[in-house]
Design an enzyme around this catalytic site. Structure first.
Site, PDB file in Angstrom:
ATOM      1  CD  GLN A   1       8.105  -2.024 -10.673  1.00  0.00           C
ATOM      2  OE1 GLN A   1       7.026  -2.213 -11.211  1.00  0.00           O
ATOM      3  NE2 GLN A   1       8.784  -2.973 -10.060  1.00  0.00           N
TER       4      GLN A   1
ATOM      5  CG  HIS B   1       9.719  -4.051 -13.095  1.00  0.00           C
ATOM      6  ND1 HIS B   1      10.258  -5.234 -12.633  1.00  0.00           N
ATOM      7  CD2 HIS B   1       8.400  -4.296 -13.266  1.00  0.00           C
ATOM      8  CE1 HIS B   1       9.297  -6.146 -12.533  1.00  0.00           C
ATOM      9  NE2 HIS B   1       8.157  -5.606 -12.913  1.00  0.00           N
TER      10      HIS B   1
ATOM     11  CG  HIS C   1       8.648 -10.032 -11.316  1.00  0.00           C
ATOM     12  ND1 HIS C   1       7.726  -9.159 -10.792  1.00  0.00           N
ATOM     13  CD2 HIS C   1       9.366 -10.468 -10.238  1.00  0.00           C
ATOM     14  CE1 HIS C   1       7.875  -9.068  -9.476  1.00  0.00           C
ATOM     15  NE2 HIS C   1       8.871  -9.850  -9.120  1.00  0.00           N
TER      16      HIS C   1
ATOM     17  CE1 TYR D   1       6.417  -8.152 -17.789  1.00  0.00           C
ATOM     18  CE2 TYR D   1       6.930  -8.284 -15.449  1.00  0.00           C
ATOM     19  CZ  TYR D   1       6.040  -8.465 -16.499  1.00  0.00           C
ATOM     20  OH  TYR D   1       4.792  -8.971 -16.259  1.00  0.00           O
TER      21      TYR D   1
ATOM     22  NE  ARG E   1       9.721  -5.768  -6.466  1.00  0.00           N
ATOM     23  CZ  ARG E   1       8.529  -6.325  -6.337  1.00  0.00           C
ATOM     24  NH1 ARG E   1       7.758  -6.505  -7.390  1.00  0.00           N
ATOM     25  NH2 ARG E   1       8.063  -6.697  -5.165  1.00  0.00           N
TER      26      ARG E   1
ATOM     27  N   GLY F   1       2.186  -6.510  -0.762  1.00  0.00           N
ATOM     28  CA  GLY F   1       1.420  -6.410  -2.007  1.00  0.00           C
ATOM     29  C   GLY F   1      -0.052  -6.669  -1.781  1.00  0.00           C
ATOM     30  NE  ARG F   2      -0.369 -12.043  -2.869  1.00  0.00           N
ATOM     31  CZ  ARG F   2      -0.256 -13.235  -2.296  1.00  0.00           C
ATOM     32  NH1 ARG F   2      -1.150 -14.162  -2.525  1.00  0.00           N
ATOM     33  NH2 ARG F   2       0.761 -13.514  -1.504  1.00  0.00           N
TER      34      ARG F   2
END
Ligand code: FMN
Length: 373
Positions: free
Chosen positions: A105, A173, A176, A178, A226, A340-341
């Site tokens: 990424q 990326h 979010h 960025y 993304r 993810g988590r």
């Protein structure tokens, strides 16, 4: 979990030249465990472990492109320089040994960088207009057109290197809050040149990166983008208020050569535009509007949402069924599912789910974030 759900997730998928063994993707998750920005054997073992347990595609943690202001953590892996790339090449081999695929990424944090932070403490924080995510003006420097060109080049060169050292594609990326997202978002992009203005004009930076990447890699090398509505400190933020606005934003990116979109939501079951459709999540809308393959993400297998501020602190997060997710997959609302988590907490997550052994899944705890292995 029913055998039917396991079956839905087990189906292979072809993405460009890429033969994915199943629909499970490891979501990109920053770890900051690459000493001096160089991924080492621990990083390789961490990804290989999840590949060995059946995760079809690994998307690595965000890794910095070659620009002095790209990041703000010393131990986040870089994607430039001989040593870091040699480290990544070992990561690729370790994952390929288990017949899984892997994409890096590619990341630039933009204005989210705090002044004085490593790896290049003297570098300025930069963004499309120098405006912070919360709207604070002059939080950093406004990028000049020459800077913009240099950044496009940095992403393109990173993609070229990714293909050279054996990665199976790249993910840009653009989510979010960025750098790439700062251009997409009206609050952080107030430019009056060709890179700012209307929603369409704000997509130009991302589209130019995709075009430059496409020119630098083989035609069949997959490029994933993304993106997200939400920002790091603002879950209610929206790039697009309506399906039409989303179409306006995604169309030029799709045309520039994105092979698949990774639509980052926080709860996969939430309808994105409920007044237009009671079911479709942000990934579903992306697939409908672009016709391109889509990765969905957000609380898969868990009963509490990802919140970077707390990371699920408190009571912990329990295992939740993937039945509804699999049904959406069967209906082709989206093509791939990023986890993810749940995959941090349980490296064997994919094997257990694909074999219908959901009862054996390990719940997510905050401690899992610090997982070394
Ligand atoms: C520890 C941690 C680090 C993350 N780092 C990144 C990252 O580097 N890049 C990114 O796009 N998303 C990052 N995310 C967001 C995840 O990719 C994912 O979208 C989010 O965790 C929701 O999925 P989940 O509910 O399955 O955890 C991170 C999430 C976590 C928990």
């Amino acid at each position: 979990m029913s055998a039917r759900a396991a079956q839905a997730l087990s189906r292979p998928l072809t993405l460009g030249s890429l033969e994915l063994p199943n629909r499970l993707v490891m979501a990109p998750m920053t770890r900051a465990q690459s000493p001096g920005g160089v991924p080492d054997e621990n990083v390789a073992a961490y990804y290989a472990r999840r590949a060995a347990a059946g995760t079809g595609l690994i998307i690595t943690e965000g890794t910095y492109v070659d620009h002095p202001s790209a990041g703000d953590q010393e131990n986040v892996p870089r994607f430039h320089g001989e040593r870091a790339l040699a480290g990544w090449s070992e990561v690729v081999s370790a994952v390929h040994a288990h017949d899984a695929k892997i994409m890096p990424q590619l990341w630039h944090v933009g204005i989210q960088r705090r002044a004085g932070k490593p790896p290049v403490p003297e570098a300025p924080s930069v963004g499309p207009s120098g405006i912070a995510l919360d709207g604070t003006p002059e939080a950093g420097e406004e990028l000049s057109l020459a800077d913009v060109e240099r950044l496009i080049e940095a992403f393109a060169e990173a993609a070229r290197q990714a293909e050279r050292i054996g990665f199976d594609g790249v993910e840009l990326h653009g989510a979010h809050g960025y750098l790439i997202d700062q251009f997409l978002w009206g609050r952080t992009n107030r430019r009056t040149d060709a890179y700012g203005g209307s929603p369409l004009e704000r997509t130009r930076f991302a589209a130019d990166i995709v075009t430059a990447v496409r020119e630098r890699v083989s035609a069949e090398f997959p490029v994933v983008l993304r993106f997200s509505q939400w920002k790091a400190d603002n879950y209610d933020a929206k790039l697009a208020e309506t399906p039409d606005e989303l179409r306006t934003m995604l169309a030029p990116l799709s045309e520039a050569g994105v092979d698949a979109f990774h639509a980052s939501g926080r709860r996969y079951w939430e309808p994105e535009f409920p007044e237009s459709d009671p079911n479709l999540n942000i990934g579903g809308w992306t697939r409908k509007l672009t016709g391109k393959p889509v990765i969905t993400v957000g609380s898969v297998g868990l009963d509490a949402v990802f919140d970077p501020a707390t990371l699920g602190d408190g009571a912990g997060t329990n295992v939740a069924s993937v039945e509804g997710l699999a049904e959406r997959l069967e209906r082709e609302e989206f093509d791939l599912v990023a986890v993810g988590r749940a995959l941090l907490a349980d490296p064997e997550w994919s094997r257990k789910v694909l074999n219908g052994r959901e009862g054996e899944l390990v719940p997510f705890t905050r401690e899992a974030i610090a997982t070394l292995y």
